[in-house]
Structures are given as C-alpha cells and as structure tokens.
Design a protein around this motif. Structure first.
Motif, PDB file in Angstrom:
ATOM      1  N   TYR A   1       0.834  -1.212   0.000  1.00 32.19           N
ATOM      2  CA  TYR A   1       0.000   0.000   0.000  1.00 32.19           C
ATOM      3  C   TYR A   1       0.872   1.268   0.000  1.00 32.19           C
ATOM      4  O   TYR A   1       0.639   2.209  -0.759  1.00 32.19           O
ATOM      5  N   MET A   2       1.946   1.261   0.830  1.00 35.20           N
ATOM      6  CA  MET A   2       2.843   2.416   0.877  1.00 35.20           C
ATOM      7  C   MET A   2       3.519   2.624  -0.481  1.00 35.20           C
ATOM      8  O   MET A   2       3.636   3.739  -0.970  1.00 35.20           O
ATOM      9  N   GLU A   3       3.962   1.498  -1.069  1.00 33.32           N
ATOM     10  CA  GLU A   3       4.662   1.591  -2.355  1.00 33.32           C
ATOM     11  C   GLU A   3       3.731   2.130  -3.442  1.00 33.32           C
ATOM     12  O   GLU A   3       4.120   2.996  -4.221  1.00 33.32           O
ATOM     13  N   ALA A   4       2.485   1.616  -3.459  1.00 38.13           N
ATOM     14  CA  ALA A   4       1.525   2.052  -4.489  1.00 38.13           C
ATOM     15  C   ALA A   4       1.211   3.534  -4.314  1.00 38.13           C
ATOM     16  O   ALA A   4       1.157   4.289  -5.299  1.00 38.13           O
ATOM     17  N   THR A   5       1.024   3.966  -3.056  1.00 39.06           N
ATOM     18  CA  THR A   5       0.722   5.383  -2.787  1.00 39.06           C
ATOM     19  C   THR A   5       1.898   6.252  -3.239  1.00 39.06           C
ATOM     20  O   THR A   5       1.714   7.301  -3.855  1.00 39.06           O
ATOM     21  N   ALA A   6       3.119   5.788  -2.922  1.00 33.61           N
ATOM     22  CA  ALA A   6       4.319   6.557  -3.299  1.00 33.61           C
ATOM     23  C   ALA A   6       4.410   6.687  -4.818  1.00 33.61           C
ATOM     24  O   ALA A   6       4.613   7.782  -5.340  1.00 33.61           O
ATOM     25  N   ARG A   7       4.240   5.570  -5.524  1.00 31.76           N
ATOM     26  CA  ARG A   7       4.387   5.611  -6.988  1.00 31.76           C
ATOM     27  C   ARG A   7       3.371   6.567  -7.606  1.00 31.76           C
ATOM     28  O   ARG A   7       3.680   7.322  -8.519  1.00 31.76           O
ATOM     29  N   MET A   8       2.135   6.535  -7.067  1.00 30.60           N
ATOM     30  CA  MET A   8       1.085   7.380  -7.631  1.00 30.60           C
ATOM     31  C   MET A   8       1.373   8.860  -7.339  1.00 30.60           C
ATOM     32  O   MET A   8       1.387   9.689  -8.236  1.00 30.60           O
ATOM     33  N   LEU A   9       1.636   9.160  -6.065  1.00 29.10           N
ATOM     34  CA  LEU A   9       1.817  10.560  -5.675  1.00 29.10           C
ATOM     35  C   LEU A   9       3.087  11.161  -6.261  1.00 29.10           C
ATOM     36  O   LEU A   9       3.070  12.258  -6.832  1.00 29.10           O
ATOM     37  N   PHE A  10       4.196  10.444  -6.159  1.00 33.28           N
ATOM     38  CA  PHE A  10       5.458  10.999  -6.669  1.00 33.28           C
ATOM     39  C   PHE A  10       5.410  11.117  -8.202  1.00 33.28           C
ATOM     40  O   PHE A  10       6.032  11.998  -8.773  1.00 33.28           O
ATOM     41  N   GLY A  11       4.635  10.225  -8.832  1.00 30.94           N
ATOM     42  CA  GLY A  11       4.437  10.310 -10.281  1.00 30.94           C
ATOM     43  C   GLY A  11       3.798  11.645 -10.670  1.00 30.94           C
ATOM     44  O   GLY A  11       4.143  12.245 -11.681  1.00 30.94           O
ATOM     45  N   CYS A  12       2.871  12.124  -9.832  1.00 26.98           N
ATOM     46  CA  CYS A  12       2.204  13.417 -10.104  1.00 26.98           C
ATOM     47  C   CYS A  12       3.205  14.563 -10.074  1.00 26.98           C
ATOM     48  O   CYS A  12       2.991  15.602 -10.678  1.00 26.98           O
ATOM     49  N   TYR A  13       4.295  14.391  -9.323  1.00 24.44           N
ATOM     50  CA  TYR A  13       5.327  15.440  -9.237  1.00 24.44           C
ATOM     51  C   TYR A  13       6.449  15.198 -10.266  1.00 24.44           C
ATOM     52  O   TYR A  13       7.472  15.869 -10.221  1.00 24.44           O
ATOM     53  N   GLY A  14       6.264  14.205 -11.132  1.00 23.18           N
ATOM     54  CA  GLY A  14       7.244  13.966 -12.203  1.00 23.18           C
ATOM     55  C   GLY A  14       8.381  13.030 -11.843  1.00 23.18           C
ATOM     56  O   GLY A  14       9.377  12.976 -12.570  1.00 23.18           O
ATOM     57  N   TYR A  15       8.254  12.282 -10.757  1.00 24.50           N
ATOM     58  CA  TYR A  15       9.331  11.347 -10.378  1.00 24.50           C
ATOM     59  C   TYR A  15       9.185  10.038 -11.138  1.00 24.50           C
ATOM     60  O   TYR A  15       8.086   9.510 -11.270  1.00 24.50           O
ATOM     61  N   GLU A  16      10.310   9.544 -11.638  1.00 20.35           N
ATOM     62  CA  GLU A  16      10.309   8.265 -12.352  1.00 20.35           C
ATOM     63  C   GLU A  16      11.023   7.229 -11.510  1.00 20.35           C
ATOM     64  O   GLU A  16      12.004   7.545 -10.830  1.00 20.35           O
ATOM     65  N   GLU A  17      10.543   6.002 -11.592  1.00 21.14           N
ATOM     66  CA  GLU A  17      11.142   4.962 -10.734  1.00 21.14           C
ATOM     67  C   GLU A  17      12.480   4.476 -11.303  1.00 21.14           C
ATOM     68  O   GLU A  17      12.622   4.259 -12.504  1.00 21.14           O
ATOM     69  N   LEU A  18      13.419   4.311 -10.413  1.00 21.16           N
ATOM     70  CA  LEU A  18      14.738   3.791 -10.773  1.00 21.16           C
ATOM     71  C   LEU A  18      15.030   2.601  -9.861  1.00 21.16           C
ATOM     72  O   LEU A  18      14.846   2.685  -8.645  1.00 21.16           O
ATOM     73  N   ARG A  19      15.449   1.486 -10.443  1.00 22.45           N
ATOM     74  CA  ARG A  19      15.858   0.325  -9.637  1.00 22.45           C
ATOM     75  C   ARG A  19      17.369   0.191  -9.763  1.00 22.45           C
ATOM     76  O   ARG A  19      17.889   0.049 -10.870  1.00 22.45           O
ATOM     77  N   ILE A  20      18.014   0.255  -8.619  1.00 12.24           N
ATOM     78  CA  ILE A  20      19.488   0.206  -8.622  1.00 12.24           C
ATOM     79  C   ILE A  20      19.964  -1.039  -7.881  1.00 12.24           C
ATOM     80  O   ILE A  20      19.204  -1.627  -7.099  1.00 12.24           O
ATOM     81  N   PRO A  21      21.230  -1.434  -8.075  1.00 11.04           N
ATOM     82  CA  PRO A  21      21.722  -2.642  -7.399  1.00 11.04           C
ATOM     83  C   PRO A  21      21.725  -2.500  -5.870  1.00 11.04           C
ATOM     84  O   PRO A  21      21.829  -1.392  -5.351  1.00 11.04           O
TER      85      PRO A  21
END
Ligand code: HAM
Length: 419
Positions: free
Chosen positions: A23-43
């Motif tokens: 739930y936290m992850e989904a909320t973060a992805r949705m909200l931060f997406g509205c501010y233009g943040y793109e997800e990055l997966r790093i090692p």
C-alpha cells in the motif's frame, strides 16, 4: 536436526505487514508520479568506496554499520546502507544530466545497516527514496519537502513534526568550523566520548550527531551553523520557509540538526513522530551541492529524502484484509474435480477464489467456509450435480439461490456489482 533461523535484525514480512508495504509503495508511486518522479531500480550492492566517499568517513554508518565483504576477486563490496549514493552513481554513469536540466528519481527497496536491533530499527530495513538532481534551487527544496508531507498525509499519518535546518555552504562552513572549534577547546575533552574526541580533530560538526547523552548535553550550548550562515544561504533558506508557510506546512527550526550523513549543504530536514518510541525519525533528507561532483559527475546539485518503511508501517492504521470473493465447497468426493475447475474459471473471470474439500460433517465444512470470509459460497454436492444446478450463498446477506452451473460466473459478477 534444528531448523535454520533468520538472522538477527532481519524480518519475514507476512500479511498484514506485507500488505501495508504494498500500500505504501503504491501510494508513493502514484503521488510521486504526479510530481514527475520516475522509478529507478538500482543494485543492492555497490563498491565500498561509493559509500565511504559520499556518506563521509567519520559517520557512524561508514565507521560502524556497513555490511562490507571481499568478493572472489578481493574487491571490497558493500550492501547499500542508503540509496542516495547509488542513485547518483547511476545518474552520472548514464549521463542523465545531458538529457534533462532536472532529473527526478524515486527508488524503493531494502537497505542494510549493522545497528543494534530494536523496535523501528532493523539491520535490513526498507526505504522509499526520492532525489531531484540537476539545476535546482530553493523552489525545488520547498517542492520536495511539500511532496514528502503530502505523502505522509495521504498515508493518513498526521501526527509528526517537520524539523528544518540550514547547514550552510562551502563559503560559510570553514569560518563556522573555526567558531565551533574555539568553543570546543573551552570544553574539558574528557567530558566528550572517545569518538567525539576524534571527531573534534577530523570533522567537529559530526559531534552534533553523537548519540551519547553526555555529548548531547554538552552540544546543546554549542554555537550553531544556522546562526552563522552566509547571506546567500540565509536568503536561500528564507525562500524555502516562505514557500512552506504559503502552503501552511508547519515546521520547527532545529539549529542543531546535522543528520547522520556528511553530504548535506543548506536545507536539511527530518520528520519525527512521538508515537513510535525512541527510533522516532520517520523520514529525513536534505540538499547537497558538492556530492555529484565528488562522485565524478558535473557541478550540479540535488535534494532528496528517504522514508523508513518499517517506521511508517508502525503509524499506519491497520487496514482490513482484502476479502475472498468466492469459496467453492465440495461436499463429496465426486464434486471435488468440478470444484477445482470452477475455482480456476472464477479466477480467470477476475474473481478472487478458493476451493475447499473437507470430509466430515456439514457443520465443520461451514466453519471453514466462515473462516475464509468469502463474499459468496458455492456448495457442490451430488444432488446439485445431478440437476446441473449449484447453490450460491451470499454470506453477508445470508441468503441462498439455485443457479444453473453454466450461469454461475455471470450471476456472481452481476450480484457483486449491486453489492
Ligand atoms: P537516513 O536519515 O539515514 O537518511 O535514513 C532515512 C530514514 O530511514 C530514517 O528517517 C528512518 O526512518 C529510516 N531508517 C534509517 N535506519 C533505519 C534502521 N536501521 N531501521 C529502520 N529504519 C531506518 C538517508 O538514508 C538518506 N539517504 C536520505 C536522503 C535522501 N538524503 C538525501 N536524499
């Protein structure tokens, strides 16, 4: 033979914790997406040097808490204790700064620190991390802080304090260091812990972050960087504050907040809660001017934060577990294969379904049905099979209906819509 146990400070997350994390992850992805943040997966692992160079040699993280080992070619490798250094390494390595003036990145995942485990403090913990990199200014700092507060509010976390400080820049830090050292020289060195006596020589500002109560007590009266910052830093910080005030964000200025990592300049912040015990920092971050260059990139700046997911989870009200839509209960052996196939068909139709076959009394079977908390129960016995009809029970309304086997899915989908 004794079983193998998990390592101290590491956790297995079952429901409801795993659900809260999702739930936290989904909320973060949705909200931060509205501010233009793109997800990055790093090692999860990086070369040790990346962390010692960025987090700072005198920090507790680098001195005491990193999981470091030599790989098969004797190279020093570290399990990431935080995400910022890795995100910036990826930003530089992939030359993202050429493509955009400002790059907004969000990364979610586990971090590792060898700390003493206790409530809210794990050796493997999870962070939601955001970094805004490139040509940034006080407006970017304010926007990121506002976004963090909106994120906490959208998780229904409302009781917290935002602490703010300004840690100056390369112009005002050196004269401040002299002021601090002059003050520290008046203090009996034996009143400081061993670490702080060393820090006094190497990086005296770090003493503000010491957890030893006697050092904390002494540093209460120390001159602050906040009171000694240059005009540029002071104006920069005033703009951040003005923008936060305009959005009615409440905060406290904490002139002694230095945070546990060395890379910060100017705006720094921490969000603390009084509801989760001594490990009360639920998020922290700040602005950094020299870090990108220090890691081999261009002269650009950044601001970011990380939230500790384990600590946020302690503050999120428990949510109702998602319910099963249908439980198919086979009453006798011949109905077992049909129940199995029907459950598969129901899932294909998007209904969360399980099937059940228990020999024994009808009463004990219904106990299992009740325990499943399904919305509908399909009862399958030899009588039902003989007439090609199935009995559907709406568990909430406690009413039952006979429906031809072929129409079961349509019936449930329709009834669920009304429900
Ligand atoms: P940090 O303050 O070290 O900052 O960690 C951020 C958050 O991670 C803390 O506020 C806390 O909620 C959580 N946390 C830290 N250690 C533990 C632990 N052992 N167990 C559970 N939770 C923990 C950073 O990591 C920076 N990289 C933040 C940042 C991003 N600054 C700029 N950009």
């Amino acid at each position: 033979m004794s079983g193998i146990k998990k390592i101290k400070g590491f956790a297995d997350l079952f429901q409801p914790e795993s659900g809260i994390f999702t739930y936290m992850e989904a909320t973060a992805r949705m909200l931060f997406g509205c501010y233009g943040y793109e997800e990055l997966r790093i090692p999860i692992i990086e070369r040790t040097e990346l962390f010692s160079r960025s987090i700072g040699f005198e920090t507790d993280i680098v001195q005491k808490e990193m999981y470091t080992f030599l790989d098969r070619k004797e190279r020093s490798i570290t399990l990431r204790p935080e995400a910022t250094a890795g995100i910036i390494r990826a930003y530089i390595e992939n030359k993202k700064y050429i493509q955009q003036d400002v790059t907004k990145l969000c990364s979610i995942g586990p971090m590792f620190r060898y700390e003493r485990p206790q409530k809210g403090r794990m050796r493997q913990f999870h962070q939601i991390n955001c970094e805004c990199l490139g040509h940034i200014d006080s407006y970017t700092d304010a926007e990121l802080i506002i976004m963090l507060i909106r994120f906490l509010e959208s998780l229904d976390i409302r009781k917290f304090t935002l602490q703010l400080n300004s840690l100056g820049c390369k112009i005002c830090r050196p004269p401040y260091k002299t002021i601090l050292l002059t003050w520290l020289n008046q203090i009996d060195p034996m009143l400081l812990c061993d670490d702080c006596r060393r820090r006094k020589e190497t990086n005296p500002i770090r003493i503000f972050d010491c957890k030893v109560p006697s050092c904390k007590h002494i540093m209460k009266d120390a001159p602050s960087l906040f009171a000694n910052q240059c005009v540029d830093c002071s104006e920069y910080f005033s703009t951040v504050i003005r923008l936060l005030d305009h959005e009615e964000i409440t905060y406290e200025i904490n002139p002694h907040l230095v945070r546990g990592l060395d890379y910060y300049t100017r705006t720094t912040f921490e969000v603390v809660s009084t509801d989760i015990g001594s490990q009360c920092a639920i998020a922290g971050g700040g602005h950094y001017d020299g870090l990108i260059e220090q890691l081999g990139g261009p002269m650009l700046s950044g601001i970011g934060f990380a939230c500790g997911m384990e600590r946020l989870a302690l503050l999120i009200p428990e949510r109702e577990k998602p319910r099963l839509d249908v439980i198919v209960a086979a009453l006798e052996e011949p109905a077992k294969d049909i129940a199995f196939s029907l459950a598969l068909e129901l899932r294909d139709a998007g209904l969360k379904s399980e099937w059940l076959f228990k020999t024994g009394s009808m009463k004990s079977l219904m106990r299992h049905v009740d325990k499943s908390r399904a919305l509908y129960c399909l009862l399958l016995g030899s009588e039902e099979l003989a007439v090609g009809e199935i009995s559907i029970k709406n568990m909430d309304k406690n009413c039952q209906q006979q429906v031809p086997l072929a129409d079961v899915i349509t019936y449930i989908l329709k009834d669920k819509e009304v429900h």
